[in-house]
Design a protein around this motif. Structure first.
Motif, PDB file in Angstrom:
ATOM      1  N   LEU A  24     -10.569  45.392  48.681  1.00  0.00           N
ATOM      2  CA  LEU A  24     -10.073  45.533  47.347  1.00  0.00           C
ATOM      3  C   LEU A  24     -11.097  46.144  46.630  1.00  0.00           C
ATOM      4  CD1 LEU A  24      -8.283  44.676  45.004  1.00  0.00           C
ATOM      5  CD2 LEU A  24      -9.575  42.609  44.802  1.00  0.00           C
ATOM      6  N   VAL A  25     -10.789  47.186  46.051  1.00  0.00           N
ATOM      7  CA  VAL A  25     -11.946  48.094  45.136  1.00  0.00           C
ATOM      8  C   VAL A  25     -11.458  47.596  43.512  1.00  0.00           C
ATOM      9  CG1 VAL A  25     -12.523  50.402  44.584  1.00  0.00           C
ATOM     10  CG2 VAL A  25     -12.118  49.877  46.804  1.00  0.00           C
ATOM     11  N   ARG A  26     -12.290  47.238  43.099  1.00  0.00           N
ATOM     12  CA  ARG A  26     -12.248  47.018  41.653  1.00  0.00           C
ATOM     13  C   ARG A  26     -13.380  47.148  40.779  1.00  0.00           C
ATOM     14  NH1 ARG A  26     -15.437  42.441  40.438  1.00  0.00           N
ATOM     15  NH2 ARG A  26     -15.795  40.961  42.283  1.00  0.00           N
ATOM     16  N   THR A  27     -13.182  47.045  39.350  1.00  0.00           N
ATOM     17  CA  THR A  27     -14.449  47.149  38.563  1.00  0.00           C
ATOM     18  C   THR A  27     -15.121  46.203  38.582  1.00  0.00           C
ATOM     19  OG1 THR A  27     -12.978  48.251  36.902  1.00  0.00           O
ATOM     20  CG2 THR A  27     -15.002  47.611  36.043  1.00  0.00           C
ATOM     21  N   ALA A  28     -16.484  46.119  38.604  1.00  0.00           N
ATOM     22  CA  ALA A  28     -17.517  45.147  38.781  1.00  0.00           C
ATOM     23  C   ALA A  28     -17.582  44.265  37.256  1.00  0.00           C
ATOM     24  CB  ALA A  28     -19.044  45.616  39.026  1.00  0.00           C
ATOM     25  N   ARG A  29     -17.866  42.905  37.657  1.00  0.00           N
ATOM     26  CA  ARG A  29     -17.781  42.030  36.385  1.00  0.00           C
ATOM     27  C   ARG A  29     -19.378  41.540  36.476  1.00  0.00           C
ATOM     28  NH1 ARG A  29     -14.223  39.328  40.292  1.00  0.00           N
ATOM     29  NH2 ARG A  29     -11.787  40.031  39.413  1.00  0.00           N
ATOM     30  N   PRO A  30     -19.709  41.138  35.365  1.00  0.00           N
ATOM     31  CA  PRO A  30     -21.088  40.646  35.089  1.00  0.00           C
ATOM     32  C   PRO A  30     -21.634  39.824  36.167  1.00  0.00           C
ATOM     33  CG  PRO A  30     -19.922  40.743  32.948  1.00  0.00           C
ATOM     34  CD  PRO A  30     -19.055  40.938  34.023  1.00  0.00           C
ATOM     35  N   ALA A  31     -20.897  38.960  36.485  1.00  0.00           N
ATOM     36  CA  ALA A  31     -21.440  37.903  37.516  1.00  0.00           C
ATOM     37  C   ALA A  31     -21.566  38.690  38.921  1.00  0.00           C
ATOM     38  CB  ALA A  31     -20.280  36.892  37.798  1.00  0.00           C
ATOM     39  N   ASP A  32     -21.103  40.121  39.162  1.00  0.00           N
ATOM     40  CA  ASP A  32     -21.446  40.657  40.385  1.00  0.00           C
ATOM     41  C   ASP A  32     -22.776  41.132  40.326  1.00  0.00           C
ATOM     42  OD1 ASP A  32     -18.780  40.193  40.958  1.00  0.00           O
ATOM     43  OD2 ASP A  32     -18.076  42.027  40.246  1.00  0.00           O
ATOM     44  N   ARG A  33     -23.422  41.333  39.315  1.00  0.00           N
ATOM     45  CA  ARG A  33     -24.661  41.965  39.236  1.00  0.00           C
ATOM     46  C   ARG A  33     -25.884  41.882  40.244  1.00  0.00           C
ATOM     47  NH1 ARG A  33     -26.076  44.873  35.121  1.00  0.00           N
ATOM     48  NH2 ARG A  33     -28.269  45.527  34.620  1.00  0.00           N
ATOM     49  N   GLY A  34     -25.745  40.588  40.725  1.00  0.00           N
ATOM     50  CA  GLY A  34     -26.800  40.023  41.741  1.00  0.00           C
ATOM     51  C   GLY A  34     -26.562  40.546  43.113  1.00  0.00           C
ATOM     52  N   ALA A  35     -25.398  40.415  43.215  1.00  0.00           N
ATOM     53  CA  ALA A  35     -24.642  40.792  44.661  1.00  0.00           C
ATOM     54  C   ALA A  35     -24.715  42.489  44.776  1.00  0.00           C
ATOM     55  CB  ALA A  35     -23.060  40.362  44.753  1.00  0.00           C
TER      56      ALA A  35
END
Length: 124
Positions: A24-35
C-alpha cells in the motif's frame, strides 16, 4: 488503516506499474517519521562499503539532513502487512532540495527512494 482514497490510489498505482505485491503506497504521517529514518538509513548503508570514505560521509550527512527537514517535502511510504518497507520524498518545484548548491527547480523532484533490503525484489 488506510482511507478509501489512499487504498484506491495505491491499487491504481500498482495496476499502472504492473506490480504484483500487496504493498500500500500512502502519504506518510507524522508518526511514521522514525520508521522512515531507520528504513532510509538502512537502505543507504550499503553504499558505505563501495564508496570512498569521504564520499560516503558526505552522502550519509546529506541523507540525515534531508530526513530532519520536511520543508517543501511530501513523504510517501509503502507498507506490506502493516510495516513500512519503502519510502520516498517528493520535493515541490520551488523547494531548495539541495540547499544553496543549485537554483530552484521548476519541476518536482523525487529523492531518498528507499526500500527495506529484506523486501527488495517483491515489487515495492
Amino acid at each position: 488503516m488506510a482511507s478509501k482514497p489512499e487504498a484506491v490510489e495505491s491499487c491504481a498505482l500498482h495496476y499502472f506499474l504492473g506490480m504484483k505485491s500487496a504493498a500500500l503506497v500512502r502519504t506518510a504521517r507524522p508518526a511514521d517519521r522514525g520508521a522512515i529514518a531507520r528504513l532510509t538509513l538502512a537502505a543507504y548503508r550499503e553504499y558505505a562499503t563501495i564508496m570512498a570514505p569521504s564520499a560516503w560521509n558526505a552522502l550519509d550527512q546529506a541523507v540525515r539532513s534531508s530526513l530532519v527537514d520536511d520543508t517543501g517535502v511530501t513523504r510517501l511510504v509503502a507498507e506490506l502487512d502493516g510495516a513500512i518497507v519503502g519510502s520516498a520524498a517528493l520535493y515541490a518545484p520551488d523547494s531548495a532540495a539541495y540547499g544553496d548548491l543549485v537554483e530552484l527547480s521548476g519541476w518536482p523532484e523525487v529523492r531518498l527512494v528507499a526500500v527495506d533490503p529484506d523486501v527488495r525484489g517483491r515489487g515495492v
